[in-house]
Design an enzyme around this catalytic site. Structure first.
Site, PDB file in Angstrom:
ATOM      1  N   ILE A   1     -11.080  24.623  50.471  1.00 41.39           N
ATOM      2  CA  ILE A   1     -11.024  24.217  49.061  1.00 41.39           C
ATOM      3  C   ILE A   1     -12.432  24.211  48.464  1.00 41.39           C
ATOM      4  O   ILE A   1     -13.372  23.728  49.095  1.00 41.39           O
ATOM      5  CB  ILE A   1     -10.451  22.787  48.954  1.00 41.39           C
ATOM      6  CG1 ILE A   1      -9.061  22.711  49.603  1.00 41.39           C
ATOM      7  CG2 ILE A   1     -10.416  22.316  47.499  1.00 41.39           C
ATOM      8  CD1 ILE A   1      -8.642  21.299  49.944  1.00 41.39           C
ATOM      9  N   CYS A   2     -12.544  24.736  47.239  1.00 39.67           N
ATOM     10  CA  CYS A   2     -13.782  24.561  46.474  1.00 39.67           C
ATOM     11  C   CYS A   2     -13.375  24.213  45.034  1.00 39.67           C
ATOM     12  O   CYS A   2     -12.286  23.681  44.817  1.00 39.67           O
ATOM     13  CB  CYS A   2     -14.678  25.798  46.546  1.00 39.67           C
ATOM     14  SG  CYS A   2     -14.037  27.250  45.682  1.00 39.67           S
ATOM     15  N   LYS A   3     -14.232  24.472  44.068  1.00 44.62           N
ATOM     16  CA  LYS A   3     -13.904  24.093  42.694  1.00 44.62           C
ATOM     17  C   LYS A   3     -12.847  25.018  42.084  1.00 44.62           C
ATOM     18  O   LYS A   3     -11.879  24.564  41.510  1.00 44.62           O
ATOM     19  CB  LYS A   3     -15.167  24.093  41.822  1.00 44.62           C
ATOM     20  CG  LYS A   3     -14.908  23.703  40.371  1.00 44.62           C
ATOM     21  CD  LYS A   3     -16.197  23.596  39.590  1.00 44.62           C
ATOM     22  CE  LYS A   3     -16.038  23.274  38.123  1.00 44.62           C
ATOM     23  NZ  LYS A   3     -14.735  23.149  37.542  1.00 44.62           N
TER      24      LYS A   3
ATOM     25  N   GLY B   1     -12.003  28.417  43.725  1.00 40.52           N
ATOM     26  CA  GLY B   1     -11.424  29.367  44.672  1.00 40.52           C
ATOM     27  C   GLY B   1     -12.341  30.485  45.123  1.00 40.52           C
ATOM     28  O   GLY B   1     -11.986  31.247  46.013  1.00 40.52           O
TER      29      GLY B   1
ATOM     30  N   MET C   1     -10.042  22.952  43.159  1.00 43.01           N
ATOM     31  CA  MET C   1      -9.823  21.620  42.592  1.00 43.01           C
ATOM     32  C   MET C   1      -9.518  21.692  41.093  1.00 43.01           C
ATOM     33  O   MET C   1      -8.946  20.763  40.542  1.00 43.01           O
ATOM     34  CB  MET C   1     -11.028  20.720  42.860  1.00 43.01           C
ATOM     35  CG  MET C   1     -11.174  20.329  44.335  1.00 43.01           C
ATOM     36  SD  MET C   1      -9.720  19.488  45.046  1.00 43.01           S
ATOM     37  CE  MET C   1      -9.849  17.880  44.260  1.00 43.01           C
TER      38      MET C   1
END
Length: 104
Positions: free
Chosen positions: A65-67, A69, A93
């Site tokens: 997971i990041c902000k 993708g 996120m």
């Protein structure tokens, strides 16, 4: 580009709600996770992943997971190239509408 498995944020939320055990790795920077991360996630910054491969199990599937993708896609490519099972949470996120907790 290497083919990377993907999962949507709402699918992750449903799996967690159903009691499934997921291995979530949040690869955002420290200041980003202070704003909140999925409670079940473990925080390992993208740049720290290579030094933490000993914490990964090749039999386990990890959801990265990041902000939004992008970074998680690159981490998935890296992990997959090293023989690990990684799935990118597309939209990151930005697409998460479930519970979050601030990183301590």
């Amino acid at each position: 580009m290497m083919e990377v498995k993907t999962i949507k944020a709402d699918e992750v939320k449903t799996k967690l709600a159903n009691g499934e055990t997921l291995f979530l790795i949040d690869v955002r920077e420290n200041e980003e996770v202070r704003e909140g991360m999925i409670p079940e996630a473990v925080h390992i910054r993208m740049g720290d992943i290579p030094g933490h491969l000993d914490q990964f199990n090749k039999e386990t599937e990890y959801i990265i997971i990041c902000k939004a993708g992008g970074r998680s896609h690159r981490v998935c490519e890296y992990l997959t190239a090293h023989g690990y099972k990684a799935v990118n949470m597309v939209g990151g996120m930005d697409d998460w509408n479930g519970e979050t907790k601030p990183k301590q």
